[in-house]
Design a protein around this motif. Sequence first.
Motif, short mmCIF file in Angstrom:
data_model
loop_
_atom_site.label_atom_id
_atom_site.label_comp_id
_atom_site.label_asym_id
_atom_site.label_seq_id
_atom_site.Cartn_x
_atom_site.Cartn_y
_atom_site.Cartn_z
N HIS A 54 -78.60 2.92 23.53
CA HIS A 54 -78.51 3.58 24.84
C HIS A 54 -77.23 4.42 24.96
O HIS A 54 -77.29 5.57 25.42
CB HIS A 54 -78.55 2.54 25.96
CG HIS A 54 -78.53 3.14 27.33
ND1 HIS A 54 -79.67 3.63 27.95
CD2 HIS A 54 -77.51 3.36 28.21
CE1 HIS A 54 -79.36 4.12 29.14
NE2 HIS A 54 -78.05 3.95 29.32
N PHE A 55 -76.10 3.89 24.54
CA PHE A 55 -74.85 4.61 24.69
C PHE A 55 -74.84 5.88 23.84
O PHE A 55 -74.47 6.96 24.30
CB PHE A 55 -73.66 3.73 24.31
CG PHE A 55 -72.34 4.43 24.38
CD1 PHE A 55 -71.74 4.70 25.60
CD2 PHE A 55 -71.68 4.84 23.23
CE1 PHE A 55 -70.53 5.37 25.68
CE2 PHE A 55 -70.47 5.51 23.28
CZ PHE A 55 -69.89 5.77 24.52
N THR A 56 -75.25 5.78 22.57
CA THR A 56 -75.24 6.95 21.69
C THR A 56 -76.22 8.00 22.19
O THR A 56 -75.93 9.21 22.15
CB THR A 56 -75.58 6.54 20.25
OG1 THR A 56 -74.67 5.53 19.81
CG2 THR A 56 -75.49 7.73 19.30
N GLY A 57 -77.38 7.57 22.67
CA GLY A 57 -78.34 8.52 23.22
C GLY A 57 -77.80 9.25 24.42
O GLY A 57 -78.00 10.46 24.59
N SER A 58 -77.07 8.52 25.26
CA SER A 58 -76.46 9.13 26.44
C SER A 58 -75.41 10.16 26.06
O SER A 58 -75.35 11.26 26.61
CB SER A 58 -75.84 8.04 27.32
OG SER A 58 -75.16 8.60 28.42
N LEU A 122 -69.73 11.21 20.06
CA LEU A 122 -70.75 10.18 20.23
C LEU A 122 -70.16 8.78 20.26
O LEU A 122 -70.70 7.88 20.90
CB LEU A 122 -71.79 10.27 19.12
CG LEU A 122 -72.61 11.55 19.02
CD1 LEU A 122 -73.62 11.44 17.88
CD2 LEU A 122 -73.32 11.87 20.33
N ALA A 123 -69.04 8.59 19.55
CA ALA A 123 -68.45 7.25 19.42
C ALA A 123 -67.59 6.87 20.61
O ALA A 123 -67.33 5.69 20.84
CB ALA A 123 -67.62 7.17 18.15
N SER A 124 -67.13 7.86 21.36
CA SER A 124 -66.10 7.61 22.37
C SER A 124 -66.50 8.20 23.71
O SER A 124 -67.42 9.01 23.82
CB SER A 124 -64.78 8.23 21.89
OG SER A 124 -63.78 8.13 22.88
N THR A 125 -65.80 7.80 24.74
CA THR A 125 -65.94 8.43 26.05
C THR A 125 -64.94 9.56 26.22
O THR A 125 -64.77 10.10 27.30
CB THR A 125 -65.74 7.39 27.17
OG1 THR A 125 -64.48 6.74 26.98
CG2 THR A 125 -66.86 6.37 27.16
#
Length: 500
Positions: A54-58, A122-125
């Motif tokens: 979910h996070f990477t897709g976002s 993609l790895a970070s905010t």
Amino acid sequence: MGGSDSKPQGEKEELLFNVDERERVQLIFCTISHGHKSFNKENFQHYVEPVLDHFTGSRLFEWIEGPLPGHKPHHDRRHHTHHHHSQQSTGNPIHLHHFASHLAILFKKSNVSELSSVCLFLASTSSSSVSASDLVHFVGNTLHSYEKLLSAHCTAYQSWIFSVATDQMGHKHLASSLLNPLLKTVGKLTLGPNEDAENSSTLCLSLDQVEEWLSHCHLFQNILQQVLKGALQFYSTEPHQIVFHPRLPQVRDTNWSKFRTILDFSAVLFLNAALPSDQQTQWKLVYSNALHGHSFGRFLMCITSADMPTVILIKDKTGRMFGGFAPIPWQTNPKFTGDYACFLFQLGPTFNIYKTTGYNKNFMYLNAQQQTLPNGLGMGGQFEYFGLWIDQSFDRGHSKAGERGCTTYGSPQLSEQQDFEIDSIEVWAVGRKKEGDEEDDDDDFEASAKSGKAKSLLDKVEDADKALLDLVDRGTVSDHLRDEPLVQETKAHNTVISPF
């Protein structure tokens, strides 16, 4: 006026696609948007969720949502934790032109610099740095996504039944090992596979550092590109026809109804990528103490009659896994054999390959029934001080390395203890059989297996060799110790859950 330089940046990026690729981009866009003129984050995440977490897709949506590289930088979206990300807005609607321009950057104009920028985003905010723990998490999730892709589309993956250890912990072990060279450059020796995120969250890495690491880590470069293509289903052919790189080997003639390997997905992926390219296509089980019995005589017979390059894998009583690759067939010899393509390796909890140093040619040693020389199998070092040694007793071995490591391979002590007890041994023949008489023999074996009248490797061994094997082992290698009929496909073998 009217020249290509006057075209907007997005149009120039789109021109990188050929006609077929443009049609593919339009089809992908139409699928995501359900035939509308735009799509939102919810549409996009639903499309990529079979592959991406979910996070990477976002984050991938947010990268596509932002301006093209060279324009205004992406907004630095900061969130407290990954878990709160689902509470964000659905984002701005994405139109076809904007979507196609970003896909051109991903798949047609991608270089290490571009890929590093995408990787960090993609790895970070943040778009400017990433914590070590977040990067390990991202690399581990990407490995997990790659396994999902292969399980759905790769017949080679479907030919395996991996160890039950195949889970996200295995992916995290490999992720930590792949990132350790990067972490050393910033003053932290290693990030252990079980280290808590809180302990490493303060260690931040810049875009330049990520780019330097990725430029040398070709394995992850290729995996990330495959995962991004797979998530967006950007294929120029039918999914079942795709040849994935890095690849998994197809398993030949292995009886999964009687045997379970100690290898998991991450271990096979890592180890196969280290082999010469012409030996990455197929693996065939030659010996397993769980299947063939804990016998040095049987072990000796199996590896010498394989007549192919082999991977020898050992799991000791502490749970460590390590071994060596022999690029030429094994044969009993009182002298060292082999060549500079040999290497030693570790497969857990850290993953490492140790190639030849050029210091000496003590690559491979296999001997039995000698009065004055060691009896067993060894790789590297010297007599009594091998980089890897399996004693003829077949209960124990050793891995000895001085302060500078094994002279032949530069490897450290592979096992947890210098003298180790053997729990499991597997030997895999790698690559395809060369054309000739041996190939015909192999075809005869396969035909007899399918007919239910399976031959044994013992049938390839001359009577004189059997007599020698009787002398080598503590018991005898007798004719009744023959392989079970090969099972070409089992129910478990065919049970593959597709995420698509």
